[in-house]
Design a protein around this motif. Structure first.
Motif, PDB file in Angstrom:
ATOM      1  N   UNK A   1       0.841  -1.212   0.000  1.00 24.64           N
ATOM      2  CA  UNK A   1       0.000   0.000   0.000  1.00 24.64           C
ATOM      3  C   UNK A   1       0.873   1.258   0.000  1.00 24.64           C
ATOM      4  N   UNK A   2       1.910   1.204   0.817  1.00 29.46           N
ATOM      5  CA  UNK A   2       2.795   2.361   0.926  1.00 29.46           C
ATOM      6  C   UNK A   2       3.537   2.593  -0.385  1.00 29.46           C
ATOM      7  N   UNK A   3       4.002   1.522  -0.995  1.00 30.17           N
ATOM      8  CA  UNK A   3       4.736   1.638  -2.257  1.00 30.17           C
ATOM      9  C   UNK A   3       3.841   2.203  -3.357  1.00 30.17           C
ATOM     10  N   UNK A   4       2.598   1.705  -3.412  1.00 28.10           N
ATOM     11  CA  UNK A   4       1.660   2.188  -4.432  1.00 28.10           C
ATOM     12  C   UNK A   4       1.349   3.673  -4.230  1.00 28.10           C
ATOM     13  N   UNK A   5       1.151   4.004  -2.956  1.00 26.11           N
ATOM     14  CA  UNK A   5       0.829   5.406  -2.645  1.00 26.11           C
ATOM     15  C   UNK A   5       1.994   6.320  -3.077  1.00 26.11           C
ATOM     16  N   UNK A   6       3.208   5.907  -2.769  1.00 27.97           N
ATOM     17  CA  UNK A   6       4.380   6.713  -3.133  1.00 27.97           C
ATOM     18  C   UNK A   6       4.567   6.772  -4.654  1.00 27.97           C
ATOM     19  N   UNK A   7       4.269   5.641  -5.283  1.00 30.16           N
ATOM     20  CA  UNK A   7       4.398   5.579  -6.747  1.00 30.16           C
ATOM     21  C   UNK A   7       3.455   6.600  -7.409  1.00 30.16           C
ATOM     22  N   UNK A   8       2.218   6.606  -6.933  1.00 28.66           N
ATOM     23  CA  UNK A   8       1.235   7.548  -7.491  1.00 28.66           C
ATOM     24  C   UNK A   8       1.620   8.993  -7.156  1.00 28.66           C
ATOM     25  N   UNK A   9       2.088   9.199  -5.951  1.00 27.92           N
ATOM     26  CA  UNK A   9       2.472  10.543  -5.528  1.00 27.92           C
ATOM     27  C   UNK A   9       3.664  11.060  -6.354  1.00 27.92           C
TER      28      UNK A   9
ATOM     29  N   UNK B   1       1.231 -20.392  -7.543  1.00 30.27           N
ATOM     30  CA  UNK B   1       1.408 -19.426  -8.648  1.00 30.27           C
ATOM     31  C   UNK B   1       0.199 -18.516  -8.756  1.00 30.27           C
ATOM     32  N   UNK B   2       0.498 -17.217  -8.984  1.00 28.65           N
ATOM     33  CA  UNK B   2      -0.580 -16.244  -9.139  1.00 28.65           C
ATOM     34  C   UNK B   2      -0.181 -15.302 -10.276  1.00 28.65           C
ATOM     35  N   UNK B   3      -0.999 -15.264 -11.288  1.00 32.87           N
ATOM     36  CA  UNK B   3      -0.685 -14.410 -12.450  1.00 32.87           C
ATOM     37  C   UNK B   3      -1.330 -13.048 -12.241  1.00 32.87           C
ATOM     38  N   UNK B   4      -0.505 -12.054 -12.307  1.00 35.05           N
ATOM     39  CA  UNK B   4      -1.025 -10.691 -12.106  1.00 35.05           C
ATOM     40  C   UNK B   4      -0.553  -9.807 -13.261  1.00 35.05           C
ATOM     41  N   UNK B   5      -1.088  -8.616 -13.365  1.00 42.83           N
ATOM     42  CA  UNK B   5      -0.749  -7.704 -14.457  1.00 42.83           C
ATOM     43  C   UNK B   5       0.720  -7.350 -14.421  1.00 42.83           C
ATOM     44  N   UNK B   6       1.148  -6.944 -13.222  1.00 37.76           N
ATOM     45  CA  UNK B   6       2.540  -6.516 -13.122  1.00 37.76           C
ATOM     46  C   UNK B   6       3.036  -6.721 -11.698  1.00 37.76           C
ATOM     47  N   UNK B   7       4.283  -7.087 -11.619  1.00 33.61           N
ATOM     48  CA  UNK B   7       4.884  -7.239 -10.290  1.00 33.61           C
ATOM     49  C   UNK B   7       5.623  -5.959  -9.893  1.00 33.61           C
ATOM     50  N   UNK B   8       5.420  -4.896 -10.693  1.00 37.70           N
ATOM     51  CA  UNK B   8       6.179  -3.666 -10.508  1.00 37.70           C
ATOM     52  C   UNK B   8       6.041  -3.116  -9.076  1.00 37.70           C
ATOM     53  N   UNK B   9       4.797  -3.010  -8.619  1.00 36.88           N
ATOM     54  CA  UNK B   9       4.567  -2.426  -7.284  1.00 36.88           C
ATOM     55  C   UNK B   9       5.093  -3.367  -6.196  1.00 36.88           C
ATOM     56  N   UNK B  10       4.925  -4.682  -6.437  1.00 40.59           N
ATOM     57  CA  UNK B  10       5.409  -5.635  -5.432  1.00 40.59           C
ATOM     58  C   UNK B  10       6.930  -5.507  -5.265  1.00 40.59           C
ATOM     59  N   UNK B  11       7.590  -5.291  -6.399  1.00 41.48           N
ATOM     60  CA  UNK B  11       9.041  -5.137  -6.296  1.00 41.48           C
ATOM     61  C   UNK B  11       9.400  -3.849  -5.576  1.00 41.48           C
ATOM     62  N   UNK B  12       8.583  -2.825  -5.850  1.00 35.21           N
ATOM     63  CA  UNK B  12       8.815  -1.580  -5.117  1.00 35.21           C
ATOM     64  C   UNK B  12       8.602  -1.764  -3.621  1.00 35.21           C
ATOM     65  N   UNK B  13       7.562  -2.557  -3.314  1.00 31.33           N
ATOM     66  CA  UNK B  13       7.182  -2.717  -1.895  1.00 31.33           C
ATOM     67  C   UNK B  13       8.259  -3.423  -1.077  1.00 31.33           C
ATOM     68  N   UNK B  14       9.126  -4.163  -1.777  1.00 28.52           N
ATOM     69  CA  UNK B  14      10.191  -4.850  -1.036  1.00 28.52           C
ATOM     70  C   UNK B  14      11.079  -3.845  -0.306  1.00 28.52           C
ATOM     71  N   UNK B  15      11.181  -2.667  -0.912  1.00 29.34           N
ATOM     72  CA  UNK B  15      12.014  -1.656  -0.277  1.00 29.34           C
ATOM     73  C   UNK B  15      11.329  -1.071   0.964  1.00 29.34           C
ATOM     74  N   UNK B  16      10.034  -1.201   0.969  1.00 28.84           N
ATOM     75  CA  UNK B  16       9.279  -0.637   2.098  1.00 28.84           C
ATOM     76  C   UNK B  16       9.105  -1.641   3.234  1.00 28.84           C
ATOM     77  N   UNK B  17       9.430  -2.880   2.944  1.00 23.34           N
ATOM     78  CA  UNK B  17       9.223  -3.907   3.980  1.00 23.34           C
ATOM     79  C   UNK B  17      10.140  -3.642   5.160  1.00 23.34           C
TER      80      UNK B  17
END
Lengths: 299, 675
Positions: A254-262, B30-46
């Motif tokens: 959620x945080x990553x998506x929010x930052x991405x949009x921002x 396995x889960x097919x999604x549109x893009x893993x782009x945000x998930x990869x970004x979220x790793x930095x936020x973990x």
């Protein structure tokens, strides 16, 4: 299963709307968009004192009788704009989610219709891989446009797209004569910002429309998941990832998506670029009559 | 540590299974999604994981491994090996004190030999050992309990052993209660299941529990001329009054060897007519052959005719010997019969036997009536045969006919009888030497305690009713079947009287049973009642005999330790042994009970209506004790009871199995959740 919102009822609703473009655009002669330059229309704009070389036919003799000075009467100008629609045709836009693709196509179609409805020129650029595909050329008039729309329904969303290359390599981008709209989810590793910078360099009005599905906004799956990216070539592709989705991971998402949009929003604000996020779980009518109106792109 | 079930460690294989499950289970779906782009970004936020959270992740598998390991060890039943504490030897001696243990060989009884062996056991016991001795007689008890070889214990034990050897009564004359003796053993076994039991007896057992040592103290039987213990004894004897003469039935048996024994019958006071007649003495002997462990019957009998004798001989079996008495030996009464065996066996207690009860008591009955009838005489005849072996009933009738005016009044007879029946006319002063029955009395005698009124007609015949159906006088009588149409009013009566029968709540039959005053009253005339023509009438008179003059004992022969029930006609009764082995005992409340522990003749003395009454009974040893080589199929096992009580089943194995099951359930649920 193909999903399409493009029917007569859809276009009928758009009759009352028009594109609201900036007035500092140059455009071409013969359009309906009022611009800041003075022209030969009947819309009064201003007065100025007569200077040598001016057409004496434009002197306002009523003012001369009152002030005994020569003033010219100025009128606004109306121009024809070129609307560029860049539609992201990558797999992430609809290979697995027909609803998302239908939304993207519907948005492009709506903007295109408003353009031809206002006597503007439209070019539909389908971004594929590293280049733009413009199968219909410059469209003027509704007849040509509807032929293009029927073809849009058959469009396929595959592979990944480099937005930067697609936009910068587009050869029909004129300078300062219209609106460029990029319709994408912007979930790409390509540097789309350069594309926007390029369009701004071309002094075009730019609008970014980000299409997102509910599953992207709020993932409902959890546990140990092997996420397969729709743009990946195979299972071993680096785009894919194994992840254990826990509550903390969901919060991070959620945080990553929010930052991405921002980040997009901040970037757009700095450059006077319009930015709209569209959820595919809300009705398309609400997108057109509410979201785009609020963004000021429609009037 | 030692594992009782090392195979239980095979349970550790489950750890391997656990690891395999963790390896092969579908970790990532396995889960097919549109893009893993945000998930990869979220790793930095973990958030960065700290070690404890890593530990938490593997906590489940650590717990699972620990549970499985624990279960495997539970299945293997680990035990700490400790040195077994040295247990003190405890010996329980059960000493059979039944009569057969009195068999004497080489001037020592079996009982004495057993005591000698026990003393040897005690002396051979370890210093730290203990011994308990249980005397198994009719009421088993400890001689001493848990005594060791400490000086104070040793002195006590020696004293007890001396008592056993010196006390004539240490070995009983009755049977032994083996089960009760081993019940006492169970109490010791509860505290020390390893205690050993040694049973000194003369009985041979077919099946002996493993932990019990049975020591047979009998000396081997006589075989091939060798001398051993054997016994010839009189098991039982009785006199039967048959065809006006007594016949004597004797059971003789030999145990340990075959023998021909001389049986002598000595009849004292034979054929005496009354107490003043001493009669004569008759002696009859007969040689009887007894097979080993077999019983022979001998019958001493007089036959009136030859035919009668032949008929009798035809029906007897081959084990019965008939000794035909001649006319000089026939007996219609006797004081006592002494039976004896002339043998030199090793068990003396059953070599003789006495039979009593051969003299009938004379019962003089007086019937006095102004309107004499034959009902009483008839009733007496009916039950006199029933009581023939006990009473010699002499019936006298005195008809006190109605006197004409002016005639001298005839005196009433009020003494010299045992039973007075006065009908209508009663004496003013009642007799004091017998039991009195007043029937429809015209007057009230002095001091009777009952006041009579006028005759009261009932209008129609009515049934009598009983206040207490269980009253001894109403035995075998249904009062409702007796009707009456008129009776004599009883105005009141003394509380010492008991109302037995009544009509419409008015008393008809009253009785008073006191030591010196036994009175029965019929407040009605036999002529106005149906009782006289019913069987109830002789029955009622018979019940009166039994009620007022009860037999002192039921029979004349009993066994040692058998309960003897006494009744008395007088105020008290004394029981004494004729050999004065036991102290005489005086009884004043009846029925009384007495238990004889020594065989022999006992005299019962009582006084009733001023007369002294002597009776004798004979107490013999139990029949089973004559068999000095008794055999029993099996001996009770006090250990078996102990094992049931102290057996515990280990449930830990089941708990471990349940834990493993729960563990797999948890895995299964976990897998489902991830799917």
């Amino acid at each position: 299963m193909k999903v399409s919102f493009l029917d007569d009822k859809f276009f009928g609703r758009l009759e009352t709307l028009s594109l609201n473009l900036r007035s500092n655009l140059a455009g071409y002669f013969g359009g309906k968009h009022l611009v800041s330059t003075y022209g030969q229309t009947v819309e009064f704009s201003d007065y100025r004192e007569y200077q040598f070389g001016d057409d004496i036919r434009r002197i306002d003799w009523n003012l001369y009788s009152r002030f005994e000075k020569y003033f010219l009467k100025l009128f606004t100008d109306e121009r024809q704009m070129q609307i560029q629609l860049f539609l992201d045709c990558s797999a992430s836009m609809g290979e697995d989610n027909p609803q998302k693709a239908a939304y993207a196509v519907a948005c492009a179609a709506a903007l295109g219709y408003l353009s031809v409805h206002n006597m503007d020129k439209v070019s539909l650029n389908f971004m594929k891989s590293t280049g733009c595909d413009n199968p219909f050329g410059t469209i003027i008039g509704k007849n040509a446009y509807f032929r293009a729309v029927s073809a849009m329904n058959e469009m396929e969303f595959v592979e990944e797209v480099d937005i930067e290359k697609c936009v910068t390599s587009c050869n029909n981008t004129s300078t300062g004569n219209g609106l460029s709209v990029i319709i994408s989810d912007f979930m790409t590793d390509s540097n789309w910002k350069k594309a926007v910078d390029y369009l701004c360099y071309k002094k075009r009005q730019v609008l970014l429309m980000q299409i997102l599905t509910p599953d992207e906004l709020d993932p409902t799956y959890d546990g140990r998941v092997h996420l397969i990216d729709s743009e990946s070539v195979d299972v071993a592709d680096t785009k894919n990832m194994k992840i254990k989705i826990t509550r903390s991971m969901q919060l991070a998402y959620e945080e990553a998506l929010r930052d991405f949009k921002q980040d997009i929003k901040t970037y757009c604000n700095k450059r006077g670029v319009g930015y709209v996020t569209i959820r595919t779980d809300i009705p398309i009518e609400r997108v057109l009559f509410s979201e785009l109106l609020n963004a000021g792109i429609m009037g | 540590m030692k594992l009782l079930t090392p195979l239980g460690l095979l349970g550790l294989i489950s750890l391997l299974i656990l690891l395999i499950i963790y390896i092969i289970k579908p970790n990532y779906q396995q889960k097919r999604i549109s893009s893993t782009f945000i998930w990869k970004l979220s790793l930095r936020y973990r958030k960065k994981k700290i070690p404890i959270s890593k530990l938490r992740n593997i906590l489940i598998i650590i717990c699972q491994i620990l549970i499985l390991t624990s279960c495997a060890f539970i299945l293997a039943q680990p035990n700490k090996v400790l040195e077994m504490p040295e247990k003190t030897d405890e010996l329980i001696i059960v000493l059979d004190a039944s009569a057969s243990m009195r068999s004497t060989y080489d001037e020592k009884t079996r009982f004495e030999r057993a005591v000698d062996s026990i003393i040897k056991d005690y002396n051979g016991m370890k210093e730290e050992g203990t011994m308990s001795v249980i005397i198994a007689d009719a009421a088993p008890h400890y001689l001493f309990e848990g005594k060791g070889k400490l000086p104070e214990d040793a002195a006590f034990v020696d004293e007890k052993f001396d008592e056993l050897l010196l006390d004539e009564m240490a070995c009983s004359y009755g049977v032994s209660d083996t089960e009760a003796a081993f019940k006492i053993c169970e109490q010791i076994l509860k505290e020390n299941p390893d205690a050993k039991i040694k049973y000194y007896t003369d009985t041979t057992y077919g099946v002996v529990p493993k932990k019990i040592e049975v020591v047979n103290v009998g000396v081997a039987k006589s075989v091939e001329g060798a001398i051993g213990e054997w016994n010839a004894g009189i098991l039982n004897a009785r006199a039967e009054y048959e065809d006006n003469y007594y016949a004597f039935y004797v059971e003789v048996a030999c145990f340990g060897k075959d023998a021909e024994v001389e049986l002598t019958v000595q009849i004292q006071g034979a054929n005496a007519y009354d107490a003043s007649d001493y009669g004569s003495q008759i002696t009859v002997s007969e040689s009887v052959y007894c097979g080993q462990d077999q019983t022979a019957n001998v019958v001493f009998k007089y036959f009136n005719t030859q035919e009668e004798q032949e008929d009798y001989m035809a029906i007897i079996d081959d084990k019965t010997t008939v000794v035909v008495l001649d006319q000089s030996q026939r007996v219609f009464s006797y004081q006592s019969v002494h039976l004896s065996l002339a043998v030199s066996d090793t068990f003396y207690e059953d070599d003789s036997f006495d039979i009593y009860g051969g003299q009938k008591e004379v019962m003089k009955v007086l019937y006095t009536s102004t309107m004499a009838n034959s009902f009483f005489y008839g009733a007496m005849n009916v039950f006199s045969s029933e009581l023939a072996d006990r009473w010699d009933i002499q019936y006298n009738e005195h008809k006190n006919e109605m006197q004409a005016p002016g005639d001298p009044i005839e005196e009433h007879v009020t003494e010299g009888y045992d039973f007075y029946i006065y009908e209508h006319d009663v004496p003013n002063k009642l007799p004091t030497d017998g039991f009195i029955l007043l029937v429809n009395p015209d007057e009230t005698p002095d001091g009777l305690g009952v006041n009579f009124g006028q005759d009261a007609p009932l209008g129609s015949s009515k049934s009598m009713s009983a206040l207490d159906d269980t009253h001894p006088l109403l035995k075998n009588i249904d009062a409702s079947k007796i009707t009456i149409s008129m009776h004599k009013q009883v105005l009141n009566y003394d509380p010492s009287f008991t109302e037995v029968l009544s009509v419409d709540g008015r008393p008809l039959v009253l009785v008073k049973n006191e030591v010196d005053c036994k009175i029965g009253i019929f407040a009605f005339s036999l002529h106005y009642s149906s009782i006289a023509i019913q069987a109830a009438f002789p029955q009622l008179l018979y019940n009166m005999f039994q009620f007022f003059l009860p037999p002192t004992v039921e029979r004349n022969a009993y066994e040692v330790n058998e309960t003897i029930s006494f009744n008395a006609r007088g105020a008290d009764l004394t029981v004494a042994s004729v050999t004065n082995i036991v102290e005489p005992e005086l009884y004043t409340e009846f029925p009384a009970e007495y238990t004889a522990t020594i065989p022999g003749t006992y005299e019962l003395f009582q006084t009733a209506f001023g007369k002294s009454i002597y009776e004798k009974i004979y107490v013999k040893i139990p029949e089973t004790e004559s068999n000095i080589w008794a055999y029993e199929d099996s001996l009770v096992d006090p250990y078996s009871q102990q094992q049931i009580v102290d057996f515990y089943d280990d449930l830990l194995i089941y708990i471990a199995a349940a834990l493993v099951t729960l563990l797999f359930c948890e895995w299964w649920l976990h897998l489902r959740e991830e799917v």
